[in-house]
Design an enzyme around this catalytic site. Structure first.
Site, PDB file in Angstrom:
ATOM      1  N   LYS A 130       1.072  -1.173   0.153  1.00  0.00           N
ATOM      2  CA  LYS A 130       0.299   0.266  -0.987  1.00  0.00           C
ATOM      3  C   LYS A 130       1.007   0.735  -0.010  1.00  0.00           C
ATOM      4  O   LYS A 130       1.952   1.276   0.577  1.00  0.00           O
ATOM      5  CB  LYS A 130      -0.835  -0.086   1.020  1.00  0.00           C
ATOM      6  CG  LYS A 130      -1.957   1.196   1.564  1.00  0.00           C
ATOM      7  CD  LYS A 130      -2.935   0.903   2.700  1.00  0.00           C
ATOM      8  CE  LYS A 130      -3.488   1.905   3.080  1.00  0.00           C
ATOM      9  NZ  LYS A 130      -4.503   1.255   3.954  1.00  0.00           N
ATOM     10  N   SER A 212      -9.789   1.564   3.304  1.00  0.00           N
ATOM     11  CA  SER A 212      -8.207   2.042   2.908  1.00  0.00           C
ATOM     12  C   SER A 212      -7.465   1.600   1.866  1.00  0.00           C
ATOM     13  O   SER A 212      -6.877   1.745   1.036  1.00  0.00           O
ATOM     14  CB  SER A 212      -7.541   2.771   3.209  1.00  0.00           C
ATOM     15  OG  SER A 212      -6.922   2.745   4.259  1.00  0.00           O
ATOM     16  N   SER A 236      -9.583  -1.214   7.825  1.00  0.00           N
ATOM     17  CA  SER A 236      -9.157  -0.107   5.846  1.00  0.00           C
ATOM     18  C   SER A 236      -8.422  -1.702   5.389  1.00  0.00           C
ATOM     19  O   SER A 236      -8.191  -1.871   4.199  1.00  0.00           O
ATOM     20  CB  SER A 236      -7.738   0.483   5.914  1.00  0.00           C
ATOM     21  OG  SER A 236      -8.650   1.842   6.515  1.00  0.00           O
TER      22      SER A 236
END
Length: 570
Positions: A130, A212, A236
């Site tokens: 990420k 996210s 997330s």
């Protein structure tokens, strides 16, 4: 890698024996089918690498333009799969950038494998991380949390989890798109960032990928990478696992290092894997877990780190007591879930019983309604974010944008609307709310204490003790993540099912929809601190019994076609 090995490697290349030039004749006689990269497991990839069926270079090789995601047409595997669907075709926008050093790193690791053997189960395996997880600048990748305010900034070091991946011989394939600032900017659709644009789900056109860790979930779901890393503050990892038909492990806060991860809150942030199987998730967690002197929270974890692979057993649920906390979490009028979620959840409970579990139903959290009504989490996160983000800016070796604080960031976004505030993505209300906080005052500490009480003492731990439970189970959508978030406790999520064709399609943002036909739904196992081993074992037994992931693929245009057979020997 040591200087001696590097010297040997460059000598090897100079002699014309590189993996690009000479390939063992074993390829002509290999009869084992090549793994399908849509589903390929770490074990399958490692077997092929070890046998010489293919190399790490084969897994990622591609010739690129200087632009990080522009490619010449050429033989490729994971990079070519990204090229097919990321900015072309369905335009999933799951990957922000790829690692320009990955090919060189793969060649070195291939040589090391031939010379000394593999370091670990992740030796030579591509991992997508990420874009809030730091990677050193010499590699040519950014660490931006999706924001142009951090483009070309220079971090002082790799993130703690990236160091562990590198030590294990993994290759950092690139950076995954995410909800900007890990969805801590404002009322903006999941999966959107200024740099990455709107990431979308591969199971229905323009469906919400959730965030996210949106790009990590989408990339794992269709084989744009072997495995991916995400982060979770509240939902997330769990939510992208839920909506992308993959496995997600949200570890106990302090099991995996957050050093070098762009923060929201040290009290809730955690790093974990998003993968296509529980086995792969267990392999990754076994490598990235452990103490890190740069993250004090990790120094409180039990030692040694378990080998989570040993948790994988088809009979792990036999004799276990699994609780169902119905109050709030299965109330559609409170969660907003489509009624179909609870329908397939009831089927999952029957499966757990078939697997030998005793289902304790209900097994409510005493604090359930207080958690639903509480604003304590917001208070804590707002304060922590301002303090810790300002510290992040201070830690940078350089930041060409000049942004040096949360206040600067808000002004940067307003001054660069084309980049950071396009139509439909203008809100900064969370950043503004955080900027208005005044630090660690009495209200903050009171909220922090209440969070622990609601999530842990009178929440998950209370239910586990009251009903003598081994774990809790819930459908992943809704408020499932909140108690574990505020307690700092783990969640393991596996595929549960898919929305039916007649589901009412809803709006999730300017460009995205949810729910939608065929979009996945996940099942979450929750427990107390450091209970990952047990949760992984339960999730594995359920996964192996149901094989839910294999029941449906992504929509046709979102499935990359490049396979290893297209690149080997070219």
């Amino acid at each position: 890698m040591g200087a001696k090995l590097l010297t040997l490697f460059w000598a090897w290349l100079a002699l014309g024996q590189s993996l690009y030039i000479s390939r063992p004749v074993v390829y002509a006689s290999i009869t084992t089918p090549l793994p399908d990269l849509y589903e390929a497991s770490v074990i399958e990839l490692q077997a092929g690498l070890t046998s010489g069926q293919f190399t790490s270079v084969d897994l990622i090789k591609v010739r690129k333009h200087a632009s990080s995601l522009a490619y010449h047409k050429s033989p490729a595997a994971y990079f070519a799969r990204i090229e097919e669907v990321n900015l072309q075709g369905p335009v999933l926008r799951a990957v922000i950038e790829t690692n320009p050093s990955a090919l060189q790193e793969a060649a070195v690791l291939d040589f090391e494998r031939l010379t000394y053997g593999p370091r670990s189960a992740l030796h030579g395996i591509p991992v997508l991380v990420k874009d809030n997880i730091a990677t050193v600048a010499f590699e040519g990748m950014n660490t931006t949390a999706g924001s142009y305010s951090l483009l070309n900034s220079v971090v002082p070091d790799d993130a703690g989890v990236v160091k562990r991946l590198r030590e294990a011989g993994a290759i950092i394939l690139g950076k995954a798109n995410l909800s900007e600032w890990a969805h801590f900017r404002g009322n903006i659709a999941s999966g959107w960032s200024g740099r990455g644009g709107q990431c979308t789900n591969a199971y229905y056109p323009n469906a919400d990928p959730c965030g996210s860790s949106a790009g990590s979930g989408v990339s794992a779901s269709i084989g744009l990478t072997a495995v991916a890393l995400g982060t979770e503050t509240d939902g997330s990892i769990t939510c992208p696992a839920n909506q992308n038909n993959v496995v997600g492990i949200k570890p106990t806060v302090g099991l995996t290092s957050r050093a070098g991860v762009i923060p929201i809150s040290e009290h809730q942030d955690t790093v974990g894997p998003l993968t296509r199987s529980v086995t792969d998730a267990a392999i990754v967690l076994s490598i990235i877990a452990g103490p890190d002197p740069n993250d004090n929270f990790t120094l409180a974890q039990p030692t040694p780190v378990p080998d989570y692979i040993m948790a994988l057993s088809n009979t792990s649920l036999v004799g276990k007591r699994i609780g169902v906390p119905r109050a709030v979490f299965l109330n559609d009028s409170l969660t907003g879930n489509d009624p179909y979620v609870n329908q397939i959840f009831e089927q999952a409970l029957e499966t757990l019983q078939i697997l030998g579990a005793t289902i304790v139903d209900p097994a409510d959290l005493p604090s359930a309604y207080e958690i639903y009504e509480s604003n304590n989490e917001t208070v804590v996160l707002d304060v922590d974010f301002k303090v810790q983000l300002n510290a992040w800016f201070d830690s940078l070796v350089a930041n060409p944008s000049g942004v040096a604080s949360l206040e600067d960031l808000i002004m940067f976004d307003n001054s660069n609307p084309t980049l950071e505030e396009p139509a439909g993505y203008t809100d900064q209300s969370i950043l503004i709310e955080s900027q208005a906080t005044t630090g660690f005052n009495a209200s903050y500490y009171q909220s922090l204490a209440f969070d622990k009480e609601l999530g842990a003492t009178n929440g998950i731990d209370a239910a586990l003790k009251m009903y003598a439970l081994d774990a809790l189970v819930l459908p992943a959508p809704g408020y499932t993540t909140v108690p574990a978030a505020i307690a700092g406790y783990p969640i393991v999520t596996v595929p549960l099912g898919f929305y039916p064709e007649n589901v009412t399609i809803g709006s999730a943002g300017p460009e995205t929809v949810y729910p939608a036909p065929g979009v996945p739904i996940g099942l979450s196992f929750l427990g107390t601190a450091w209970s990952e081993y047990s949760l992984i074992s339960f999730a594995y037994a359920y996964e192996q019994k149901t094989q839910t992931r294999l029941q449906r693929k992504a929509y046709a245009a979102a499935i990359p076609t490049t396979q290893l057979a297209d690149v080997i020997g070219r």
